[in-house]
Design a protein around this motif. Sequence first.
Motif, PDB file in Angstrom:
ATOM      1  N   UNK A  14       0.832  -1.212   0.000  1.00 62.85           N
ATOM      2  CA  UNK A  14       0.000   0.000   0.000  1.00 62.85           C
ATOM      3  C   UNK A  14       0.864   1.259   0.000  1.00 62.85           C
ATOM      4  N   UNK A  15       2.126   1.126   0.408  1.00 58.83           N
ATOM      5  CA  UNK A  15       3.012   2.281   0.525  1.00 58.83           C
ATOM      6  C   UNK A  15       3.878   2.514  -0.709  1.00 58.83           C
ATOM      7  N   UNK A  16       4.115   1.483  -1.485  1.00 62.90           N
ATOM      8  CA  UNK A  16       5.036   1.689  -2.596  1.00 62.90           C
ATOM      9  C   UNK A  16       4.331   2.399  -3.740  1.00 62.90           C
ATOM     10  N   UNK A  17       5.133   3.062  -4.580  1.00 62.17           N
ATOM     11  CA  UNK A  17       4.563   3.924  -5.611  1.00 62.17           C
ATOM     12  C   UNK A  17       4.726   3.387  -7.037  1.00 62.17           C
ATOM     13  N   UNK A 122      12.093  -9.024  -1.224  1.00 61.23           N
ATOM     14  CA  UNK A 122      11.265  -8.074  -1.950  1.00 61.23           C
ATOM     15  C   UNK A 122      12.001  -6.748  -1.966  1.00 61.23           C
ATOM     16  N   UNK A 123      11.948  -6.068  -3.096  1.00 57.94           N
ATOM     17  CA  UNK A 123      12.524  -4.728  -3.241  1.00 57.94           C
ATOM     18  C   UNK A 123      11.396  -3.796  -3.651  1.00 57.94           C
ATOM     19  N   UNK A 124      11.159  -2.772  -2.837  1.00 57.21           N
ATOM     20  CA  UNK A 124      10.080  -1.824  -3.090  1.00 57.21           C
ATOM     21  C   UNK A 124      10.660  -0.478  -3.518  1.00 57.21           C
ATOM     22  N   UNK A 125      10.289  -0.035  -4.721  1.00 57.40           N
ATOM     23  CA  UNK A 125      10.662   1.289  -5.231  1.00 57.40           C
ATOM     24  C   UNK A 125      12.156   1.583  -5.127  1.00 57.40           C
ATOM     25  N   UNK A 126      12.973   0.558  -5.219  1.00 57.55           N
ATOM     26  CA  UNK A 126      14.433   0.735  -5.166  1.00 57.55           C
ATOM     27  C   UNK A 126      14.867   1.459  -3.885  1.00 57.55           C
ATOM     28  N   UNK A 127      14.067   1.303  -2.817  1.00 58.40           N
ATOM     29  CA  UNK A 127      14.369   2.018  -1.577  1.00 58.40           C
ATOM     30  C   UNK A 127      14.309   1.148  -0.332  1.00 58.40           C
ATOM     31  N   UNK A 151      23.190  -1.276   0.519  1.00 55.47           N
ATOM     32  CA  UNK A 151      22.614  -2.621   0.386  1.00 55.47           C
ATOM     33  C   UNK A 151      21.482  -2.611  -0.637  1.00 55.47           C
ATOM     34  N   UNK A 152      20.621  -1.610  -0.541  1.00 55.09           N
ATOM     35  CA  UNK A 152      19.509  -1.496  -1.482  1.00 55.09           C
ATOM     36  C   UNK A 152      20.035  -1.307  -2.894  1.00 55.09           C
ATOM     37  N   UNK A 153      21.039  -0.442  -3.071  1.00 56.21           N
ATOM     38  CA  UNK A 153      21.607  -0.189  -4.415  1.00 56.21           C
ATOM     39  C   UNK A 153      22.196  -1.463  -5.006  1.00 56.21           C
ATOM     40  N   UNK A 154      22.858  -2.273  -4.186  1.00 56.84           N
ATOM     41  CA  UNK A 154      23.417  -3.539  -4.682  1.00 56.84           C
ATOM     42  C   UNK A 154      22.301  -4.470  -5.142  1.00 56.84           C
ATOM     43  N   UNK A 155      21.180  -4.472  -4.439  1.00 58.07           N
ATOM     44  CA  UNK A 155      20.055  -5.317  -4.829  1.00 58.07           C
ATOM     45  C   UNK A 155      19.347  -4.783  -6.066  1.00 58.07           C
TER      46      UNK A 155
END
Length: 174
Positions: A14-17, A122-127, A151-155
């Motif tokens: 519900x939060x991701x864009x 799960x990766x949400x909005x690259x964030x 970590x997020x950028x690597x994923x």
Amino acid sequence: MELISSAERNLLFARYKHDAFHLELRDDYSVPGEETPFRNWLRGRDVDHSYLAPWTQLVRQCTARGMTIRRVRVITEPVTPYIQWEHALTSLNVEAGEDIRWLPRHLLPQTITLPFGGNDWWLFDDQLLAIGHFDSVGRVLGSQVVLAPDTVAACVALRNELWTAAIPHTDYKP
């Protein structure tokens, strides 16, 4: 390490864009709600797919808002009976709006190192990452939320590489 439940993780939708991406790395999942349908499928019986309704409804709601939900399933060949079953059911996910690709493990680019001990995420909005944790017999324990930018950028980079290498559902035949 603090874990959130599967229900709490689903609230993230519900939060991701823009985009939610799931990397699946297991050849079998011990999901209590799937045990009976899976056994029926193995026996060639009719399967009641109503247990999938909460997920497909969530996918429909998200995609109706213009969001994408994508998944890469890294699988071992020859595939397990569970993966055969999962492949047979994937059309229901696709009809709901999810974009799913398959990547046989032996085709993984050799340069790839899978993070988080090979756990799904799960990766949400690259964030935001939600890393799945499982017990010794494969049951879901919950998800660890990670916001660390490196970590997020690597994923994000790994997701892009795997997405490109993976085979669209309509083209993959186990």
